[in-house]
Structures are given as structure tokens and as C-alpha cells.
Write an enzyme that holds these catalytic residues in place. Structure first.
Site: not given
Lengths: 229, 568
Positions: B10, B15, B117, B213, B232, B234, B244, B247, B278, B346, B372, B383
Site C-alpha cells: 500500500g 504506506g 471541523f 485487500d 462512517q 459521510h 465526496l 467536511e 459525522r 466513507h 485505514e 472518527r
């Protein structure tokens, strides 16, 4: 609508498909893969025009498939892979060369320990930070296609942000010199084609002037010699 | 077969941040594997920003306040020691990124700017307009590219992990471009493959490749997953596509409006209004739609996000990408018209079980997970916006250190001929498979089941039927043939592999949700609408034993704040 797709090495090339007019070209490709031909090959990832994965040519024009609507493309579509890259299969072309160019041109920042960044420092380079590495600009650059030592619009746009960043201590002027921005013919193909409207040609023009300013490049008076012809 | 000290699977923010840290010692050889190219990872889609208590916008902010907001936002399911660790480390990793060249938006004096936020008690979110994830991803990529001891394996798909039951020994990869199966032997492996919210196929904000994966491969190899029932939704996905809108729309002062023209958040979170977390805002929108105060009907129902009062200048300066997305994908310019939006899957709060938050280690020695795909847990049941990027930076950094130092202490383990052949044999078997099931049909059905039965509102009946139906789909998956027989760039094969991963994870999500008989954060049970701390203030851990799923519970680490009612 009638959709023709250039396949490599082979495969069904013509499709008749009903699409909702607001659908994107990527949705069209997905529909064809799901319903007509699972062997149809193309790349996609974010669906939102920010990852730079899905560039193809439609009716001769390079686009991000996720960001153009079918209704704006006419009743007949001809979809083909981007030029300037080796075709792997159907619409998927070799993207490794994009990353290899960045590595060879050392497009990264070498961090300073002490620095001050003011809003105006970032305003200048803001747009060049928005490059998504889709590769479209290089695919339409006539100078790159001739195999010259020109760095190309993609690398030069990416480098631009580091040239004016107070946090960078790398000697990027020499680096820039090696990328020969003066070989640009200012045909503007890259600026017209960039899906993020980043004007690579304007960055290249500034980079060329920067080299002249710093005495690394001599600007011939009035002639076109320095353009490389 | 090639040998690497550290293999990172990743190449998104998690990553790359891990790889950079592992590569700090030039004697350590690092491989970074991605099924796409690093800069195409989904980190690039993060728009709004990342949370760090720098105190630039309001000097009374502190890491402790950040931790409290995060714990409260998590509905008290987060491990509080891990949250404090993250919030205390957050400012330093932001300054690191600033040194590496991320063009953070600034205050006039040059300090990094911060914006409000959802769920945050101070303006704490640092940002770069509304393309924060993009510039962060590209900066990390360039820094990784600069390091000579990092090799990139682009367009390689993770097939399997190799281990001896105690310790990891490598990864098996499928080279998408030429169809070869290769093995990378490794002393340490870090999974950073992102989330799996694509299990909500038709209504997900996620990139097409977010199919979990790494999580699925770990799960198949006996590693437990934690708290995966917490998904979650969104609040502001575009109504038509689920793409998306940040936010930051709410952070900058956007209104949510129903059919009657009301700012309906007044009913649900009168103090915070649109800036409630959220999960609450998403449920509020769905209630409005259910009560007939939305626009449209059924799956195409929506409410409006109104930004017009912010004015053209502010929208163009602070929300340029939001504006472009609304124009391109919904056909609406937010400068002039309100934008139709609807909650959309989301983010996965749960993921691979992390045993030690300081190292990001999993129960398998030498295996780490970050971002994630991991569950530390710092997000608990919900979250906060801006906490995913900061999570992957903090824990990526420390996982990178851990993997590097671990690799220095151990030798490579031997890999048998059988292990080397297994991946190749699996691919051959798939190519020979016969059957009449259609990949696209099963994938679409999966999306319908998850959205309708494992969605924002859940109950016993919906979840048990989802579990049954997803199990059936897994059986039907065995009868999907690979139509494309080519070994070159076979996306038909890749989609088949991804679908298996998603189905296994979707079924496990339904299973865990079925057994959590309470409502907490993103998990809302209509038959158990209250939070139940007596019975469920605990993490769920799920194992896959052969074809069966097994569930256990684990204590939440409560070190600072006793659970209280969550009001905004």
C-alpha cells in the site's frame, strides 16, 4: 450512441450503448466492461478527477475519462489510448515512464531546517502543486515526441514548485538547466490539454527566464535560435 | 524471489510515511508495493485537512483537548492511551510535513492556518485549501522517491501473506502488467492498503480500488479484525454519484437545508448545528428524508448543502475543489445554487487488530498495519473529520521505526517450494474456473445488501438477512469465470480477486453488527437505540476459522475520561 474503441492487441471495437446524458465517459467504459465485454481494459481509481489514472483520448482529444460527460462528446465516440506511451493493453498505457522521469529529474525537495514561509511564497507555486501526474501534457508535447533532451511539461511543472519554495535547499537551478526548458516551442498544447488547467507552458516560460536571469542561459536578441530550431 | 528487510504493501499516505521512516537507515532495504501508482492512492482524495493542536488559530487549544474531542467523538470506544499518544505526536508530524514541502495554508504572519471541523472544540484542522490529501500524498511520494533504498513495485496486487504461524516471512504478489506471480521475502511486513468502504459499491465516496485487500488477506491468514461493524457515513456525498464534498463545506460555514427551507440540524444538535460529528449529521439527514422533508424519493432522495452565503470569493479561495466537483459531477455551481447531497459510506473505523499502538504490531510477529486498514483504535465508533490523515502520519512514523528496528534483529525465514508455487496455482485455478455467474451482478447485489441492510440504520432482521445473503454471494463467487484469458493487464481477474475480498469483509461486518446489540457512533441499531456501556463498552474481535466466523470481546482502555452521554 455508437462507441468505437481502439483495442490492443485485439478485441471487439464497436458498441451500441444507451447512456444517460449526464453520465461520464468513465461510467460508459464501466458499463461496457460490465455488460458487453469484460475483457475491455482501462484504468480508473478515484472517479473524481484527482488521481490522474484514467486519461484516454476521445474523438482525438486527451481527457480524464471520469471528468467528461458523454453529452458533451457527440453521438459517436472514438476512444483510444494516450499517445506517447507504450500501449500495454487496450486503453492502458505504460505509466512507469512518468515516474521514471520524475526520479531521473530528481523532482523532490531537500528540506531546510530553518525557514520562513509567508502566504505569498505559496501563492506563486500553488497551481503547480495541483498536478495529478495524469501524463496528458507529455502526451501532446511535440518536442518530447522527437526524443530530444527536453524535460517535458510534466517534469518542468512539477519542478516549478520547488524552485520557489523557501523550504528547499536543493540546488535545483542546475537540475533545471539539465532539463532544457529553452527547447519548448511554446505551442501551448500542454496548457490547452491539461485537465487541471495548470498552464504548464507558462511555468516553462518562467523557468527559462529564470535561467536567463541567473546567467545560466543566454537569450539571443530577437532571434529564435535559442528555441532550439 | 527477492529479499527486503521491510515490505510495505500500500503506497498511500500510511504506506509512504512508514516507508520513509523505515528507510532512514540506509542499510535497510524497503519495498513499497501498490496495485496502482502511489500518487493514485485514496489519501489524495482527502480534502479538508488534518487535526493537530498547534494553537495557531486559538492558543487555548491543546493536545489534551484534541484527545478529549477524539474520545468523545469515538463514543468512548477509542483506547484513550492511544488517542493521547496520537494527539501529543500530532504537532511534530505536521511540522515534519511542512519541512518536506506541503503547502499548508498560512496565516498572514506565516504560521500554519487552522479551520474548524466537526466535533472539534477549537479550530484545529490544518489544511491546504481543500486539496490537503493530494498535496500530502504527492509530498510524501516525492520524499520516498528521493530515498535510494526504497524500491517501488507499482501495479502489483497482494495475493497472500507467508508466515509460519508465529512470524511473517513475506508476501505473494501478482504482477498486473505481465501476469506473473512473485514472492518478496521480508523480515517485516507492513500492511497499509486502506479501507474497504467500497463494500457499499453503489454508494461509497471511496475510490474504485478501496476493496480492503490487505485487510482480507490478513483475515484469511488468521489475524483478527477489530470493530469492523463501525462504518462512517459521510453526510455530504454528492447525491448522484456519492463523490465526496469535504467536511470543509460545513467547517467554512455551509448550511444543511431540508425541503421546508429549515436548517434542520437545529432539531438534532442545537449547539453545534452543522458542525456536529459525522454520524449524527448523517442520521439527521436520513431522518429528514424518512419524515418526508427531503427532496425526491427512495434511493435518489437528498437534502441541500447551501454555501451561497459564504460568497464567491471565499468559495473560490477555500473550497475550489468542492466547487469544481459539484459543477462536474452534479451540474450545480455552489456559488449560485445549493448542492444536492446524501450520506454516503466513507470510512472504516475498524480494521486489522493492532496489539500495541506504539509499534502498530499485529498478533503475527513481524506484521504491522497502518492507516485505514488498521484499527489502533483511536477512532472507536466514529472518527472525527481530520483525524484519519493525522492517524496515518503518527502511526506510520512509529510503525516505520518499529519495522526497521525489528528487521535489524531477525534473519529471513526460509520459504518452501510449495509456498512459492501456491500463488501461481491459485491464479491458474481461477483461469480454469467454469460457471455462469456474472461478476458485475454479484458486485451490484453486494452493494444493495450492504446499503439497505448494513447501512445507517440496522436491526436484527436486516443484519441476519444480510449475513445470509452475503454468504450466498460468496458461494456464487466461486462460480464466476474469468472471461478475459489474457495474462497482460487483466483487470477482469483483478476485479474478481477484489470482489472476493469485499464479500468476505462485508459478511464479517454484518456478523459483527448483528452481535453488537446497542447503538454507538456509526453503528445504529433501531432495535437497540441506546448505547449500552454495561454490555458493549468493548472492542469486538472477529476471526475467520475456515468458513466460520468467531467473535470475542476485548476491554477498552479508559485512562482519562469516564464515558458520558455524547451531546453536541
Amino acid at each position: 450512441m455508437v462507441v468505437r474503441i481502439k483495442r490492443h492487441p485485439a478485441g471487439r471495437e464497436e458498441f451500441n450503448v444507451d447512456m444517460e446524458p449526464k453520465a461520464t465517459l468513465l461510467e460508459l467504459l464501466i458499463k461496457l466492461k460490465e455488460e458487453e465485454d469484460p475483457t475491455l481494459t482501462f484504468r480508473s481509481m478515484c472517479r473524481a478527477g484527482i488521481c490522474g489514472t484514467c486519461a484516454v483520448k476521445v474523438n482525438g482529444k486527451p481527457v480524464l475519462a471520469c471528468s467528461v460527460r458523454v453529452e458533451n462528446l457527440g453521438e459517436e465516440l472514438f476512444i483510444e489510448p494516450l499517445e506517447g506511451y507504450r500501449i500495454i493493453k487496450d486503453l492502458a498505457v505504460e505509466h512507469e515512464t512518468i515516474y521514471e522521469r520524475l526520479r531521473l529529474a530528481k523532482v523532490w525537495l531537500m528540506p531546510a531546517q530553518e525557514y520562513e514561509v509567508l502566504p505569498h511564497h505559496l501563492e506563486r507555486v500553488s497551481r503547480s502543486h495541483e498536478c495529478i501526474l495524469c501524463g496528458i501534457c507529455d502526451s501532446v508535447c511535440p518536442v518530447l515526441q522527437t526524443g530530444s533532451s527536453f524535460g517535458g511539461p510534466l517534469v518542468l511543472t512539477r519542478l516549478y514548485k520547488h524552485l520557489y519554495d523557501p523550504r528547499n535547499i536543493k540546488q535545483d537551478l542546475e537540475n533545471l538547466f539539465g532539463l532544457n526548458p529553452q527547447l519548448c516551442t511554446h505551442c501551448m498544447n500542454c496548457s490547452y490539454a491539461c485537465p487541471k488547467r495548470l498552464m504548464p507552458e507558462a511555468h516553462i516560460r518562467e523557468e527559462e527566464l529564470l535561467l536567463v536571469d541567473k546567467g545560466l542561459l543566454r537569450k539571443e536578441s530577437g532571434g529564435f535560435e535559442f528555441l532550439g530550431f | 524471489m527477492r529479499d527486503y528487510d521491510v515490505v510495505v504493501v500500500g503506497a498511500g499516505g500510511a504506506g509512504l510515511r512508514t516507508a520513509i521512516e523505515s528507510a532512514r537507515d540506509p542499510s535497510i532495504r524497503v519495498a513499497v508495493v501498490s496495485k496502482v501508482y502511489p500518487t493514485r492512492s485514496h489519501t489524495g482524495a482527502a480534502q479538508g485537512g488534518l487535526n493537530a493542536a498547534l494553537g495557531n488559530a486559538d492558543p487555548s487549544d491543546s493536545p489534551e483537548a484534541h484527545a478529549f474531542d477524539t474520545i468523545k467523538g469515538s463514543d468512548f470506544l477509542a483506547d484513550q492511551d492511544a488517542v493521547y499518544f496520537m494527539c501529543q505526536q500530532a504537532p511534530e508530524v505536521v511540522y515534519e510535513l511542512d519541512r518536506w514541502g506541503v503547502p499548508f495554508s498560512r496565516l498572514p504572519d506565516g504560521r500554519i492556518a487552522q479551520r474548524p471541523f466537526g466535533g472539534a472544540s477549537f479550530p484545529r484542522t490544518v489544511f491546504s485549501a481543500d486539496r490537503t490529501g493530494h498535496v500530502l500524498l504527492h509530498t510524501l511520494f516525492e520524499q520516498a522517491l528521493a530515498r535510494e533504498n526504497i524500491d517501488f513495485f507499482n501495479e502489483f496486487f497482494l495475493l497472500d501473506l507467508l508466515h509460519d504461524g508465529q512470524r511473517v516471512k513475506g508476501v505473494v504478489l501478482y504482477d498486473i502488467k505481465n501476469g506473473e506471480v512473485i514472492t518478496l521475502r521480508a523480515k517485516a511486513v507492513v500492511l497499509a492498503t486502506g479501507g474497504f468502504a467500497r463494500i457499499y459499491w453503489q454508494r461509497s465516496t471511496n475510490a474504485i480500488g478501496n476493496t480492503g485487500d490487505g485487510v482480507a488477506v490478513a483475515f484469511r491468514n488468521g489475524i483478527p479484525l477489530k470493530d469492523i461493524e463501525f462504518i462512517q457515513f459521510h453526510p455530504t456525498g454528492l447525491s448522484k454519484t456519492g463523490i465526496l464534498l469535504s467536511e470543509a463545506c460545513r467547517g467554512e460555514g455551509g448550511y444543511l437545508i431540508n425541503k421546508l427551507g429549515e436548517r434542520f440540524m437545529q432539531r438534532y444538535a442545537p449547539a453545534k448545528m452543522e458542525l456536529a460529528p459525522r454520524d449524527m449529521v448523517s442520521r439527521a439527514i436520513e431522518y429528514e428524508i424518512r419524515e418526508g422533508r427531503g427532496f425526491g424519493e427512495g434511493t435518489s432522495a437528498y437534502v441541500l448543502l447551501d454555501l451561497r452565503h459564504l460568497g464567491e470569493a471565499k468559495i473560490k479561495e477555500r473550497l475550489p475543489q468542492v466547487r469544481q466537483l459539484a459543477i462536474d459531477f452534479e451540474g450545480v455551481d455552489p456559488v449560485y445554487d445549493p448542492v444536492p447531497i446524501r450520506p454516503t459510506a466513507h470510512y472504516c473505523m475498524g480494521g486489522i487488530h493492532i496489539e500495541n499502538y506504539k509499534t502498530s504490531s499485529t498478533p503475527l510477529e513481524g506484521l504491522y498495519a497502518v492507516g485505514e486498514c488498521a484499527c489502533v483504535s483511536v477512532h472507536g465508533a466514529n472518527r472525527l473529520g481530520g483525524n484519519s490523515l493525522i492517524e496515518l502520519l503518527v502511526f506510520g512514523k512509529f510503525a516505520g521505526i518499529s519495522a526497521r528496528e525489528y528487521a535489524k534483529q531477525v534473519d529471513f525465514l526460509p520459504i518452501t517450494q510449495g509456498e512459492l508455487r501456491k500463488g501461481e496455482e491459485y491464479i491458474e485455478k481461477l483461469f480454469k474456473r467454469e460457471g455462469t455467474e456474472k461478476l458485475a451482478d454479484i458486485r451490484r447485489r453486494m452493494g444493495e445488501i450492504t446499503w439497505e441492510k448494513v447501512g445507517i440504520f440496522r436491526d436484527e432482521k436486516s443484519l441476519s438477512s444480510a449475513y445470509e445473503e452475503l454468504s450466498e454471494l460468496l458461494e456464487r463467487w466461486e462460480r464466476i469465470p474469468v472471461v478475459d484469458k489474457s495474462r497482460i493487464f487483466n483487470t477482469n481477474l483483478i476485479e474478481l480477486l477484489e470482489l472476493r475480498n469485499m464479500l468476505e469483509l462485508a459478511r464479517a461486518v454484518a456478523f459483527c453488527a448483528l452481535h453488537r446489540r446497542e447503538s454507538r457512533g456509526g453503528h445504529y441499531r433501531e432495535d437497540f437505540p441506546e448505547r449500552d456501556d454495561d454490555n458493549f463498552l468493548k472492542h469486538s474481535l472477529v476471526w475467520q476459522d475456515g468458513d466460520r466466523l468467531r467473535l470475542e470481546y476485548k476491554e477498552v482502555r479508559i485512562t482519562h475520561h469516564q464515558p458520558a452521554e455524547r451531546k453536541y
